[in-house]
Design an enzyme around this catalytic site. Structure first.
Site, PDB file in Angstrom:
ATOM      1  N   TYR A 188      35.629 -55.759 -42.624  1.00 21.47           N
ATOM      2  CA  TYR A 188      36.063 -54.595 -41.848  1.00 21.47           C
ATOM      3  C   TYR A 188      35.081 -53.424 -42.062  1.00 21.47           C
ATOM      4  O   TYR A 188      34.863 -52.596 -41.190  1.00 21.47           O
ATOM      5  CB  TYR A 188      37.504 -54.207 -42.211  1.00 21.47           C
ATOM      6  N   LYS A 192      38.554 -45.743 -40.206  1.00 24.40           N
ATOM      7  CA  LYS A 192      40.030 -45.645 -40.165  1.00 24.40           C
ATOM      8  C   LYS A 192      40.543 -44.743 -41.289  1.00 24.40           C
ATOM      9  O   LYS A 192      41.564 -44.065 -41.128  1.00 24.40           O
ATOM     10  CB  LYS A 192      40.680 -47.034 -40.251  1.00 24.40           C
TER      11      LYS A 192
HETATM   12  C1  N5H Z   1      38.876 -57.522 -40.980  1.00 30.43           C
HETATM   13  C2  N5H Z   1      38.935 -57.622 -39.681  1.00 30.43           C
HETATM   14  C3  N5H Z   1      37.992 -58.458 -38.882  1.00 30.43           C
HETATM   15  C4  N5H Z   1      36.561 -57.920 -38.799  1.00 30.43           C
HETATM   16  C5  N5H Z   1      36.411 -56.585 -38.157  1.00 30.43           C
HETATM   17  C6  N5H Z   1      36.821 -56.261 -36.919  1.00 30.43           C
HETATM   18  C7  N5H Z   1      36.780 -54.893 -36.419  1.00 30.43           C
HETATM   19  C8  N5H Z   1      37.275 -54.545 -35.245  1.00 30.43           C
HETATM   20  C9  N5H Z   1      37.325 -53.144 -34.737  1.00 30.43           C
HETATM   21  C10 N5H Z   1      36.218 -52.711 -33.794  1.00 30.43           C
HETATM   22  C11 N5H Z   1      36.706 -51.483 -33.059  1.00 30.43           C
HETATM   23  C12 N5H Z   1      35.824 -53.820 -32.836  1.00 30.43           C
HETATM   24  C13 N5H Z   1      34.590 -53.559 -32.007  1.00 30.43           C
HETATM   25  O1  N5H Z   1      34.112 -52.453 -31.881  1.00 30.43           O
HETATM   26  C14 N5H Z   1      33.984 -54.761 -31.331  1.00 30.43           C
HETATM   27  C15 N5H Z   1      32.687 -54.450 -30.577  1.00 30.43           C
HETATM   28  O2  N5H Z   1      31.580 -54.455 -31.456  1.00 30.43           O
HETATM   29  C16 N5H Z   1      32.428 -55.539 -29.518  1.00 30.43           C
HETATM   30  N1  N5H Z   1      33.516 -55.615 -28.550  1.00 30.43           N
HETATM   31  C17 N5H Z   1      33.523 -54.891 -27.427  1.00 30.43           C
HETATM   32  O3  N5H Z   1      32.629 -54.131 -27.099  1.00 30.43           O
HETATM   33  C18 N5H Z   1      34.741 -55.045 -26.555  1.00 30.43           C
HETATM   34  C19 N5H Z   1      34.292 -55.632 -25.234  1.00 30.43           C
HETATM   35  C20 N5H Z   1      35.410 -53.683 -26.418  1.00 30.43           C
HETATM   36  C21 N5H Z   1      36.503 -53.646 -25.409  1.00 30.43           C
HETATM   37  O4  N5H Z   1      35.974 -53.405 -27.675  1.00 30.43           O
HETATM   38  C22 N5H Z   1      36.011 -52.121 -28.096  1.00 30.43           C
HETATM   39  N2  N5H Z   1      36.551 -51.920 -29.287  1.00 30.43           N
HETATM   40  O5  N5H Z   1      35.579 -51.203 -27.412  1.00 30.43           O
HETATM   41  C23 N5H Z   1      39.951 -56.806 -38.909  1.00 30.43           C
HETATM   42  C24 N5H Z   1      40.971 -57.636 -38.185  1.00 30.43           C
HETATM   43  C25 N5H Z   1      41.749 -58.524 -39.134  1.00 30.43           C
HETATM   44  C26 N5H Z   1      41.992 -56.672 -37.483  1.00 30.43           C
HETATM   45  C27 N5H Z   1      41.370 -55.858 -36.361  1.00 30.43           C
HETATM   46  C28 N5H Z   1      40.785 -56.577 -35.199  1.00 30.43           C
HETATM   47  C29 N5H Z   1      41.378 -54.498 -36.495  1.00 30.43           C
HETATM   48  C30 N5H Z   1      40.884 -53.492 -35.502  1.00 30.43           C
HETATM   49  O6  N5H Z   1      40.564 -52.363 -35.911  1.00 30.43           O
HETATM   50  O7  N5H Z   1      40.828 -53.786 -34.290  1.00 30.43           O
END
Ligand code: N5H
Length: 257
Positions: free
Chosen positions: A158, A165
């Site tokens: 994370y 966060k």
């Molecule tokens: C320990 C974990 C798993 C590993 C970490 C995950 C983190 C997720 C959060 C961020 C916000 C995700 C993110 O920014 C993904 C982007 O790099 C790529 N994705 C995108 O661009 C998509 C298309 C767009 C729509 O997404 C965003 N965010 O704009 C954590 C998990 C167990 C729990 C989890 C998934 C937590 C969380 O914060 O969402």
């Protein structure tokens, strides 16, 4: 169906698809009679949102474009909301972003750019949005954001998001103090892991869900409807004595050692 939110105007930021926490929240708010305003960033999300609203037979008051990492975009969005809707009573902040490269390996390797990007999009965005929302929450109101256990503990991979966060949860407390005098409450929901677009491509996500199902007091995972109902509670007058709080909606997992 209940009338908890009838006559209340609520802005929802962060619906990307049907799995989004913000979509679960939308369904709970709609069932409670809220009038809904949506913001989106990507054109793709706008199209998804429009289709979802049509299917669910939800007629929004307004749908506006808003990039939470751009002050001018936020100001424009809230100006449009003010002009077309007038005042608002609630705001749902359900947006976050970090570069994929920063979400594995060691936190010590986080780049300055990656750190600032995650803080900007995921934590400062709440501050910027709260400042604009405050101007049109003239009857008081409630702001709710979405967090995760990685803010409080080290959760593998994370990394930079955990630190973002943590800043988000601290911002909830400082904003709660600032806005309390206007009868605006600020709280967060810290939900257990849920398979959303953000979780896409996370290797070992099934293992993470499995651990929760085994170790959480309720012996199961949570879903978007549970986050939706808890967020509804924090937006509604049922929670009128609560501000600056982080409410865990995680089947109790966070209490376990
Ligand atoms: C320990 C974990 C798993 C590993 C970490 C995950 C983190 C997720 C959060 C961020 C916000 C995700 C993110 O920014 C993904 C982007 O790099 C790529 N994705 C995108 O661009 C998509 C298309 C767009 C729509 O997404 C965003 N965010 O704009 C954590 C998990 C167990 C729990 C989890 C998934 C937590 C969380 O914060 O969402």
């Amino acid at each position: 169906m209940n009338n908890l939110m009838s006559g209340k105007n609520v802005v929802v930021m962060g619906v990307a698809n049907e799995r989004s926490l913000a979509w679960g929240i939308t369904k709970s708010l709609h069932a409670a009679g809220a009038n809904l305003i949506f913001t989106y960033r990507k054109e793709r999300s706008f199209q998804k949102l429009s289709a979802l609203l049509f299917e669910a037979e939800i007629t929004p008051l307004l749908v506006v474009s808003c990039d939470v990492s751009d002050d001018a975009s936020i100001e424009n969005a809230f100006l449009e909301i003010k002009q077309k809707v007038g005042k608002i009573h609630g705001l749902v902040h359900s947006v976050a972003f970090a570069e994929k490269d920063e979400l594995h390996g060691e936190y010590v390797d986080t780049s300055r750019e990656g750190y600032l990007l995650a803080q900007n999009a995921s934590a400062y965005s709440l501050v910027a949005v709260a400042r604009e929302a405050k101007k049109i929450m003239t009857d008081g109101g409630s702001i709710v954001t979405q967090s995760y256990l990685g803010a409080e503990r080290v959760v593998k991979n994370y990394n930079v998001m955990g630190v973002a966060k943590a800043a988000l949860e601290a911002s909830v407390r400082y904003l709660a103090e600032d806005l309390g005098k206007y009868n605006i409450r600020v709280n967060a929901v810290s939900s257990g892991p849920i398979r959303t677009l953000s979780a896409k491509g996370v290797s070992g996500f099934n293992d993470i869900l499995g651990t929760i199902a085994e170790k959480a007091p309720l012996r199961r995972n949570v879903d978007q409807s549970e986050v939706g109902d808890a967020t509804l509670f924090l937006l509604s007058s049922l929670s009128r004595g609560i501000t600056g709080e982080v409410l865990h909606v995680d089947a109790g997992y966070h209490i376990m050692g």
